[in-house]
Design a protein around this motif. Sequence first.
Motif, short mmCIF file in Angstrom:
data_model
loop_
_atom_site.label_atom_id
_atom_site.label_comp_id
_atom_site.label_asym_id
_atom_site.label_seq_id
_atom_site.Cartn_x
_atom_site.Cartn_y
_atom_site.Cartn_z
N CYS A 95 -8.29 53.21 29.12
CA CYS A 95 -7.12 54.07 29.22
C CYS A 95 -6.62 53.96 30.66
O CYS A 95 -7.44 53.90 31.59
CB CYS A 95 -7.48 55.52 28.89
N VAL A 110 -13.75 55.79 34.03
CA VAL A 110 -15.05 55.64 33.38
C VAL A 110 -15.44 54.18 33.10
O VAL A 110 -16.59 53.79 33.32
CB VAL A 110 -15.13 56.52 32.11
N HIS A 136 -13.91 58.78 20.20
CA HIS A 136 -12.57 58.22 20.33
C HIS A 136 -11.96 58.12 18.93
O HIS A 136 -12.64 57.71 17.99
CB HIS A 136 -12.63 56.84 20.99
N CYS A 181 -8.01 56.23 33.62
CA CYS A 181 -9.42 56.64 33.60
C CYS A 181 -10.34 55.71 34.39
O CYS A 181 -10.24 54.49 34.32
CB CYS A 181 -9.89 56.72 32.16
FE1 SF4 Z 1 -10.29 56.28 27.70
FE2 SF4 Z 1 -12.35 57.89 27.31
FE3 SF4 Z 1 -12.77 55.34 27.91
FE4 SF4 Z 1 -11.79 57.00 29.74
S1 SF4 Z 1 -13.82 57.10 28.81
S2 SF4 Z 1 -11.07 54.90 29.29
S3 SF4 Z 1 -10.54 58.38 28.49
S4 SF4 Z 1 -11.75 56.10 26.06
#
Ligand code: SF4
Length: 441
Positions: free
Chosen positions: A163, A168, A238, A166
């Motif tokens: 995303c 992560v 997700h 983000c």
């Molecule tokens: Fe997207 Fe969640 Fe992965 Fe972040 S952790 S890139 S919000 S799917």
Amino acid sequence: MSMNDRTPKTFHVKSFGCQMNVYDGARMAELLEAEGMTAAEGGAEADLVVLNTCHIREKAAEKVYSDIGRLRREDGSRPMIAVAGCVAQAEGAEIPRRAPSVDIVVGPQAYHRLPEMVAKAKKGERALDTDMPLESKFGALPARRKQGPTAFLTVQEGCDKFCTYCVVPYTRGAEVSRPWNAILDEAKTLIDRGAREITLLGQNVNAWNEGEGRGFHDLIAALDRLPGLERIRYTTSHPNDMTEGLIRAHAEVEKLMPFLHLPVQSGNDRVLKAMNRSHTTDSYLRIIERVRAARPDIALSGDFIVGFPGESDAEFEDTLRIVTAVNYAQAYSFKYSPRPGTPAAEMEGQVQAEVMDERLQRLQALLNQQQLAFNQATVGRRTSVLLERNGKKSGQLIGKSPWLQSVHLETNAAIGDLIEVEILSAGPNSLAGAQLMRNAA
Ligand code: SF4
Ligand code: SAH
Ligand code: F3S
């Protein structure tokens, strides 16, 4: 003078951010205990302090630096300081440059090496490890030890979704599923040591799979068969990985609790596309419909971002619209925070802080209203409650309903008991109940 000329005997792990950090924090504590250290109550009194950090929004990431400053004791000394978690991964060597009192920097995939790093720090050398080694940390960690009646269990880590807002995928690395047997062995150990509820964790937990083999719902079915386990939960999911099998599990698996955290982030398709969410408002609503058909009483939870770059007033209104359409039992909502290295941070149309504030207030007012209504709708219902901890008043215990609501009640049952309760009243954040009979389990 070296602050670290003695072997640390006590430690304190402080975790920020998501449940996975809580899980990692527990495993680091187990690791340090296996090394002969004991847990100390407070921060600065411990010989070793591990700050297990979160990088998801700027505020969370900046917090670590004020926390480091606060570790200085009155006599000018300080504990050995380790920065772990997602800030460690994202900022690496930048951390000791900004905060020279940091002795250890260890990323989320390398913390099984913490004992060696402590030994290095003891000699006055700085230790930094943000590797994402091929061999997983899990094999090198000691067995789970006794904890409360509820436990987290990481089954999947990392994210390939990227995303655009983000961090992560950068801090946790690529999606990796832990092996079936390792998960079931850990679950059995947790149950042996008192866990009655297990929450399966993953950045995209429902993406857990064995390649061509079994999927996440098979894992849930296997846990369902473990004697002594009463409740199964999972987070975070997700929308794209909500398989038919998982939806069916909500109808068929008795121990699977009627709760689903399924973030949508925005109710506008142009914004979702710019976020690279790869689902639309329509596809999301269709999933919700199917989940509700499988499990009509399911409590729905979500995450929302307001003020994504370019979000117009009308596009924000669409988010209010999808919230109204879904009707959430609870939710988390955030102001967009530009993160270094992410595509959205470079996008045009960054939204002004005051506009974000106003949008967040409106969204939260609606979500709070829904949460209160959801809680009130449980008044008069009879339901099971798993007792988790003592309340403020004597004789009062706090547990969770199947829908993840906190329930306060007077009882002489014990923590860890699963009891039948009638819900008497509801507030925005908790319920009050009365026990119906002793130990329904
Ligand atoms: Fe997207 Fe969640 Fe992965 Fe972040 S952790 S890139 S919000 S799917
Ligand atoms: N993997 C999960 C959530 C991970 S982060 C998922 O995709 O659903 C938890 C939540 O933090 C996200 O759902 C999102 O709402 C929020 N978040 C992530 N990055 C953010 C950012 N840069 N600014 C504001 N909120 C953010
Ligand atoms: Fe934060 Fe890392 Fe979790 S950034 S939300 S601690 S995965």
